[in-house]
Design an enzyme around this catalytic site. Structure first.
Site, PDB file in Angstrom:
ATOM      1  N   LYS A 186       1.916   2.153  -5.073  1.00 21.41           N
ATOM      2  CA  LYS A 186       2.475   1.595  -6.328  1.00 21.41           C
ATOM      3  C   LYS A 186       1.551   1.868  -7.513  1.00 21.41           C
ATOM      4  O   LYS A 186       2.009   2.183  -8.601  1.00 21.41           O
ATOM      5  CB  LYS A 186       2.675   0.076  -6.184  1.00 21.41           C
ATOM      6  CG  LYS A 186       3.642  -0.309  -5.088  1.00 21.41           C
ATOM      7  CD  LYS A 186       3.720  -1.813  -4.917  1.00 21.41           C
ATOM      8  CE  LYS A 186       2.454  -2.442  -4.359  1.00 21.41           C
ATOM      9  NZ  LYS A 186       2.122  -2.053  -2.983  1.00 21.41           N
ATOM     10  N   ASP A 216       0.807  -1.228   0.000  1.00 23.93           N
ATOM     11  CA  ASP A 216       0.000   0.000   0.000  1.00 23.93           C
ATOM     12  C   ASP A 216       0.837   1.274   0.000  1.00 23.93           C
ATOM     13  O   ASP A 216       0.427   2.301   0.543  1.00 23.93           O
ATOM     14  CB  ASP A 216      -0.972   0.009   1.204  1.00 23.93           C
ATOM     15  CG  ASP A 216      -1.893  -1.181   1.187  1.00 23.93           C
ATOM     16  OD1 ASP A 216      -2.247  -1.636   0.089  1.00 23.93           O
ATOM     17  OD2 ASP A 216      -2.256  -1.667   2.281  1.00 23.93           O
ATOM     18  N   GLY A 221      -4.488  -4.282  -3.831  1.00 24.41           N
ATOM     19  CA  GLY A 221      -5.472  -3.255  -4.158  1.00 24.41           C
ATOM     20  C   GLY A 221      -4.692  -2.020  -4.525  1.00 24.41           C
ATOM     21  O   GLY A 221      -4.047  -1.418  -3.678  1.00 24.41           O
ATOM     22  N   HIS A 222      -4.679  -1.678  -5.804  1.00 21.27           N
ATOM     23  CA  HIS A 222      -3.881  -0.553  -6.287  1.00 21.27           C
ATOM     24  C   HIS A 222      -4.829   0.563  -6.733  1.00 21.27           C
ATOM     25  O   HIS A 222      -5.665   0.356  -7.618  1.00 21.27           O
ATOM     26  CB  HIS A 222      -2.970  -0.999  -7.438  1.00 21.27           C
ATOM     27  CG  HIS A 222      -1.960  -2.037  -7.012  1.00 21.27           C
ATOM     28  ND1 HIS A 222      -1.097  -2.643  -7.872  1.00 21.27           N
ATOM     29  CD2 HIS A 222      -1.676  -2.534  -5.787  1.00 21.27           C
ATOM     30  CE1 HIS A 222      -0.327  -3.491  -7.200  1.00 21.27           C
ATOM     31  NE2 HIS A 222      -0.681  -3.454  -5.937  1.00 21.27           N
ATOM     32  N   GLN A 281       2.049  -6.046  -3.210  1.00 18.26           N
ATOM     33  CA  GLN A 281       2.522  -6.158  -1.819  1.00 18.26           C
ATOM     34  C   GLN A 281       3.812  -5.351  -1.631  1.00 18.26           C
ATOM     35  O   GLN A 281       3.984  -4.356  -2.317  1.00 18.26           O
ATOM     36  CB  GLN A 281       2.716  -7.636  -1.419  1.00 18.26           C
ATOM     37  CG  GLN A 281       1.414  -8.407  -1.267  1.00 18.26           C
ATOM     38  CD  GLN A 281       0.816  -8.884  -2.569  1.00 18.26           C
ATOM     39  OE1 GLN A 281       1.474  -9.523  -3.361  1.00 18.26           O
ATOM     40  NE2 GLN A 281      -0.442  -8.588  -2.821  1.00 18.26           N
TER      41      GLN A 281
HETATM   42  P1  GDP Z   1      -0.719   0.324  -3.547  1.00 18.16           P
HETATM   43  O1  GDP Z   1      -1.317  -0.947  -3.088  1.00 18.16           O
HETATM   44  O2  GDP Z   1       0.754   0.393  -3.293  1.00 18.16           O
HETATM   45  O3  GDP Z   1      -1.055   0.662  -4.976  1.00 18.16           O
HETATM   46  O4  GDP Z   1      -1.367   1.471  -2.646  1.00 18.16           O
HETATM   47  P2  GDP Z   1      -2.931   1.623  -2.277  1.00 18.16           P
HETATM   48  O5  GDP Z   1      -3.650   2.127  -3.466  1.00 18.16           O
HETATM   49  O6  GDP Z   1      -3.436   0.401  -1.621  1.00 18.16           O
HETATM   50  O7  GDP Z   1      -2.855   2.713  -1.129  1.00 18.16           O
HETATM   51  C1  GDP Z   1      -2.267   3.951  -1.330  1.00 18.16           C
HETATM   52  C2  GDP Z   1      -3.323   5.043  -1.074  1.00 18.16           C
HETATM   53  O8  GDP Z   1      -2.673   6.305  -1.029  1.00 18.16           O
HETATM   54  C3  GDP Z   1      -4.333   5.158  -2.201  1.00 18.16           C
HETATM   55  O9  GDP Z   1      -5.558   5.572  -1.669  1.00 18.16           O
HETATM   56  C4  GDP Z   1      -3.752   6.240  -3.096  1.00 18.16           C
HETATM   57  O10 GDP Z   1      -4.731   6.919  -3.860  1.00 18.16           O
HETATM   58  C5  GDP Z   1      -3.147   7.145  -2.072  1.00 18.16           C
HETATM   59  N1  GDP Z   1      -1.971   7.909  -2.514  1.00 18.16           N
HETATM   60  C6  GDP Z   1      -0.953   7.508  -3.316  1.00 18.16           C
HETATM   61  N2  GDP Z   1      -0.009   8.480  -3.403  1.00 18.16           N
HETATM   62  C7  GDP Z   1      -0.460   9.507  -2.645  1.00 18.16           C
HETATM   63  C8  GDP Z   1       0.097  10.794  -2.285  1.00 18.16           C
HETATM   64  O11 GDP Z   1       1.182  11.176  -2.681  1.00 18.16           O
HETATM   65  N3  GDP Z   1      -0.663  11.557  -1.437  1.00 18.16           N
HETATM   66  C9  GDP Z   1      -1.876  11.158  -0.948  1.00 18.16           C
HETATM   67  N4  GDP Z   1      -2.535  11.968  -0.124  1.00 18.16           N
HETATM   68  N5  GDP Z   1      -2.412   9.964  -1.267  1.00 18.16           N
HETATM   69  C10 GDP Z   1      -1.704   9.152  -2.086  1.00 18.16           C
HETATM   70  P1  IMO Z   2      -0.845  -4.177  -2.261  1.00 19.02           P
HETATM   71  O1  IMO Z   2      -0.395  -4.726  -3.589  1.00 19.02           O
HETATM   72  C1  IMO Z   2      -0.909  -4.573   2.078  1.00 19.02           C
HETATM   73  C2  IMO Z   2      -0.941  -8.624   3.712  1.00 19.02           C
HETATM   74  C3  IMO Z   2      -2.168  -9.094   4.440  1.00 19.02           C
HETATM   75  C4  IMO Z   2      -1.532 -10.049   5.440  1.00 19.02           C
HETATM   76  C5  IMO Z   2      -0.416 -10.694   4.626  1.00 19.02           C
HETATM   77  C6  IMO Z   2      -0.776 -12.052   4.030  1.00 19.02           C
HETATM   78  O2  IMO Z   2      -2.146  -3.458  -2.317  1.00 19.02           O
HETATM   79  O3  IMO Z   2       0.249  -3.395  -1.632  1.00 19.02           O
HETATM   80  P2  IMO Z   2      -2.305 -12.761   1.979  1.00 19.02           P
HETATM   81  O4  IMO Z   2      -3.759 -12.539   1.702  1.00 19.02           O
HETATM   82  O5  IMO Z   2      -1.398 -12.192   0.933  1.00 19.02           O
HETATM   83  O6  IMO Z   2      -1.976 -14.200   2.276  1.00 19.02           O
HETATM   84  O7  IMO Z   2      -2.019 -11.959   3.349  1.00 19.02           O
HETATM   85  O8  IMO Z   2      -0.113  -9.784   3.588  1.00 19.02           O
HETATM   86  N1  IMO Z   2      -1.157  -8.131   2.339  1.00 19.02           N
HETATM   87  C7  IMO Z   2      -1.100  -6.834   1.994  1.00 19.02           C
HETATM   88  N2  IMO Z   2      -0.933  -5.730   2.744  1.00 19.02           N
HETATM   89  N3  IMO Z   2      -1.014  -4.448   0.742  1.00 19.02           N
HETATM   90  C8  IMO Z   2      -1.164  -5.539  -0.032  1.00 19.02           C
HETATM   91  O9  IMO Z   2      -1.144  -5.498  -1.381  1.00 19.02           O
HETATM   92  C9  IMO Z   2      -1.245  -6.810   0.592  1.00 19.02           C
HETATM   93  N4  IMO Z   2      -1.419  -8.066   0.155  1.00 19.02           N
HETATM   94  C10 IMO Z   2      -1.339  -8.871   1.219  1.00 19.02           C
HETATM   95  O10 IMO Z   2      -2.839  -8.044   5.070  1.00 19.02           O
HETATM   96  O11 IMO Z   2      -0.930  -9.311   6.477  1.00 19.02           O
HETATM   97 MG    MG Z   3      -2.841  -1.604  -1.850  1.00 11.00          MG
END
Ligand code: GDP
Ligand code: IMO
Ligand code: MG
Length: 427
Positions: free
Chosen positions: A16, A13, A40-41, A223
């Protein structure tokens, strides 16, 4: 950027999706190499929010080829639902391809993931319960079902029957759950098989051809480093390798084809699920990160644990993946804090000072962070587009991170939106 790998530097999270979406504008191909719909991206653009789980974060650019590589695990029903929802929103899918070698997540994997978490009780991992671990288990045990099996109904049924002989024992005897029926699963898969068949391809060959034609290819990790099954905080990890080295295996190209590795890190740290997290904080600053950063999981909606940036862990991530660049996201979230802290070392209960990630899990579980305190800033950063727009304290904070990690920071996130970023810089 001919071949660039983008990976998470923390516990996932990191942002990416946003970084890949931004770079996809200048790429011809984006390929996911591991993980499944545990990811979840998020991409926010034009007032719209897209939450992608399996589909690469380049899909919003028509003409950019998007590949789901052989190192991923794919839940057919989840992928079809994701495709339908993207299509409903007018996103073109004609350039998407799915590796025939990708393993499939079956209903029994999801049931076993949930059942095993329940059985572990207070020792649970806090998985996303999407069946990721059990699907990778079957891949390693060589009883997995692959995307290419969807193309032959007879083979699919035969493989399901073999897999279920053992799975039904586990479900019924170990976990007290209902048995599953191969024919029923196969018939439920049929419409998904028909929908996915046109996408199934030799994705390794497609990447090779693109590179030979001089195209720009982006490899998208899911991840993050500390969730890596070999190098992360085992057993509180995912079941794949989110580090850059896995991109070659997960796509099917050689390491000699890689030019750049971009690590993505938040300006602070979050973690969702169980497991050690030395810089986790339970204070007003943590509450600030949670609310200002809207730190709730994209996939499961769970509240993310928040803490200060951990430079020991970030240096470790840079080492494991060989970062050539660092993208620092969510700097805007720290605005308004009187001071900001950077973890520069760990202390063991015996008083030893560690500047490298402890090799032994027990040491890591018991270490406490040592911080360097820096001044905070009040300015809203969302409008900042150049380094000169940043308040001195924010710039100072970014410089301290780049110095400690010894990797240039080339992108700084200043807001959620696609263009809320300071890009193409070098600190
Ligand atoms: P990922 O799994 O690495 O793609 O990240 P996620 O989408 O799960 O979580 C990142 C969250 O931060 C999302 O809600 C993005 O929209 C948000 N985000 C990403 N970059 C920025 C930033 O520079 N500033 C803010 N405020 N939010 C951001
Ligand atoms: P993105 O790509 C954050 C965490 C789960 C748990 C551990 C194992 O959005 O960054 P799993 O279901 O993979 O067997 O769970 O990994 N986890 C993540 N945490 N971002 C993710 O993906 C994750 N995918 C798995 O919460 O701790
Ligand atoms: Mg994510």
């Amino acid at each position: 950027m001919p071949t660039t790998i983008v990976v998470g530097a923390q516990w996932g999270d990191e942002g990416k999706g946003k970084v890949v979406d931004l770079l996809a504008e200048r790429s011809d191909m984006v390929a996911r190499f591991q993980g499944g719909n545990n990811a979840g991206h998020t991409i926010v653009t034009g007032g719209e929010t897209y939450k992608l789980h399996l589909v690469p974060s380049g899909i919003l650019y028509p003409g950019t080829t998007c590949l789901i590589g052989s190192g991923t695990v794919v839940d057919p029903a989840a992928l079809v639902a994701e495709l339908d929802s993207l299509e409903e929103r007018g996103v073109a899918l004609d350039t998407l391809r799915l590796s025939g070698n990708a393993h499939l997540i079956m209903p029994y994997h999801i049931a076993l993931d949930g059942a095993s978490e329940m059985k572990l009780g207070r020792f649970s991992i806090g998985t996303t319960r999407r069946g990721i671990g059990p699907a990778y288990q079957d891949k390693a045990a060589r009883v997995g079902i692959r995307a290419q099996d969807l193309l032959d109904a007879k083979i699919l049924l035969a493989k399901l029957q073999i897999a279920l002989e053992e799975k039904n024992q586990l479900l019924e005897v170990l976990y007290g759950l209902p048995r599953m029926d191969a024919e029923q699963i196969a018939s439920e898969l049929q419409p998904h098989a028909e929908r996915l068949a046109p996408f199934i391809a030799d994705t390794s060959l497609l990447v090779d051809r693109a590179l030979r034609e001089g195209k720009r290819v982006l490899m998208e990790g899911a991840q993050g480093t500390l969730l890596d099954i070999d190098h992360g905080t085992y057993p509180f990890v995912t079941s794949s390798n989110p580090i850059a080295g896995a991109a070659c295996a997960g796509i099917g190209i050689g390491p000699t084809r890689i030019d750049q590795v971009i690590g993505v890190s938040k300006a602070y740290t979050t973690r969702v699920g169980e497991g050690p997290f030395p810089t986790e904080i339970d204070s007003a600053a943590g509450e600030h990160m949670l609310t200002q950063g809207n730190e709730f999981g994209t996939t499961t909606g769970r509240q993310r644990r928040c803490g200060w940036l951990d430079l020991v862990a970030l240096r470790y991530a840079a080492r494991l993946s060989g970062f050539t660049e660092l993208a620092l996201t969510k700097l805007d979230v720290l605005s308004g804090l009187p001071t900001v802290q950077l973890c520069t070392a760990y202390r063991t209960p015996e008083g030893d000072r560690l500047t490298e990630m402890p090799y032994h899990q027990t040491v890591f579980h018991h270490c406490t962070p040592e911080y360097r305190e820096l001044p905070g800033w009040d300015d809203d950063l969302t409008g900042c587009r150049t380094l000169g727009d940043l308040p001195a304290a924010a710039r100072n904070y970014v410089e301290a991170i780049a110095d400690a990690v010894e990797v240039p920071i080339t992108l700084i996130g200043t807001g959620q939106g696609r263009h809320e970023v300071i890009d193409r810089v070098e600190i």
